[in-house]
Design a protein around this motif. Structure first.
Motif, PDB file in Angstrom:
ATOM      1  N   ARG A  15       0.850  -1.182   0.000  1.00 45.17           N
ATOM      2  CA  ARG A  15       0.000   0.000   0.000  1.00 45.17           C
ATOM      3  C   ARG A  15       0.892   1.241   0.000  1.00 45.17           C
ATOM      4  N   ASP A  18      -2.209   4.950   4.306  1.00 48.46           N
ATOM      5  CA  ASP A  18      -2.947   4.293   5.386  1.00 48.46           C
ATOM      6  C   ASP A  18      -4.435   4.607   5.322  1.00 48.46           C
ATOM      7  N   GLU A  20      -6.978   2.800   4.338  1.00 56.39           N
ATOM      8  CA  GLU A  20      -7.924   1.729   4.637  1.00 56.39           C
ATOM      9  C   GLU A  20      -8.097   1.547   6.145  1.00 56.39           C
ATOM     10  N   VAL A  22      -8.320  -0.544   9.330  1.00 58.20           N
ATOM     11  CA  VAL A  22      -7.742  -1.831   9.739  1.00 58.20           C
ATOM     12  C   VAL A  22      -8.120  -2.105  11.190  1.00 58.20           C
ATOM     13  N   GLN A  41      -0.881   4.022  12.524  1.00 56.02           N
ATOM     14  CA  GLN A  41      -1.450   3.799  11.196  1.00 56.02           C
ATOM     15  C   GLN A  41      -0.558   2.906  10.340  1.00 56.02           C
ATOM     16  N   GLU A  42       0.734   3.198  10.294  1.00 56.44           N
ATOM     17  CA  GLU A  42       1.604   2.385   9.464  1.00 56.44           C
ATOM     18  C   GLU A  42       1.746   0.974  10.022  1.00 56.44           C
ATOM     19  N   THR A  45      -1.440  -0.764   8.787  1.00 53.99           N
ATOM     20  CA  THR A  45      -1.480  -1.006   7.343  1.00 53.99           C
ATOM     21  C   THR A  45      -0.537  -2.121   6.934  1.00 53.99           C
ATOM     22  N   CYS A  49      -1.421  -5.688   5.030  1.00 55.56           N
ATOM     23  CA  CYS A  49      -0.699  -6.271   3.898  1.00 55.56           C
ATOM     24  C   CYS A  49      -0.286  -7.706   4.205  1.00 55.56           C
TER      25      CYS A  49
END
Length: 223
Positions: A15, A18, A20, A22, A41-42, A45, A49
């Motif tokens: 991606r 961020d 989406e 999750v 956030q990271e 994300t 993945c």
């Protein structure tokens, strides 16, 4: 992009942001409860993945928590690696019957901070980078070296359980013919390598690309 660097036995997902939503498992939420929003956030994300990539092997979703060195602890029978940086998050996984270990890394294609190159490289590597830069100054060769050594470490650590210093491997890049923005690299270990399938591995070989403001590297040790 990461999928271009690994064989078909490896499942990948990536991606660029961020955006989406999750849902983390409680064990994962606890790990970043006190982190800043960007880190949360990271973290989320890249796990999205990883779960999507694992799903291609029929692995049910579950928490992905780190080990003592921050390495992800994968489900039984899986080898994998994750990476995240500004503008990119990615995961790569494979069945351990096909792949012994793998490492991926992505970095913004920017110069290293002053003084860092001397810490992460050997004199012969700096001479090699100078030659490459003369041929194609548009590639961030210093950052590519840093990324390659991160991929070396991520491949090495699950096999050995110990640290590998930046000066314990020497990396050499080879651009693809007709495409100077992608190619292969060889990492020659300067310490005894891990034994894989009964044989010592003294070299890790990988692929790299420089695109879209990023440098990306990947190593896959197949059986």
């Amino acid at each position: 992009m990461i999928g271009e660097l690994v064989p078909g036995s490896v499942a990948t997902e990536w991606r660029l942001d961020d955006s989406e939503q999750v849902t983390l498992f409680p064990e994962e939420t606890a790990l970043v409860a006190r982190s800043v929003e960007k880190r949360r956030q990271e973290f989320a994300t890249v796990r999205l993945c990883a779960r999507l990539a694992l799903g291609r092997f029929g692995v049910p979703a579950g928490p992905l928590t780190p080990g003592p060195r921050g390495e992800p602890r994968w489900p039984a029978g899986i080898a994998g690696s994750m990476t995240h940086c500004e503008g990119y998050r990615a995961a790569a996984v494979a069945r351990s019957t096909d792949v012994v270990s793998l490492g991926i890394d992505a970095e913004p294609a920017e110069p290293l901070p002053d003084g860092v190159l001397g810490v992460v490289s050997l004199p012969e590597e700096r001479r090699h980078l100078a030659s490459l830069e003369a041929g194609d100054p548009a590639v961030s060769w210093e950052k590519l070296l840093f990324s390659a050594k991160e991929s070396v470490f991520k491949t090495w650590y699950p096999l050995t359980g110990r640290e590998l210093d930046f000066d314990e491997a020497v990396v050499e890049f080879t651009p693809d013919d007709g495409n100077g923005r992608a190619g292969t690299f060889d990492a020659r270990l300067l310490v005894p390598g891990p034994t894989v399938d009964g044989a010592p591995r003294e070299h890790f070989t990988g692929r790299w690309l420089a695109r879209g403001g990023l440098v990306i590297t990947a190593i896959v040790l197949t059986r």
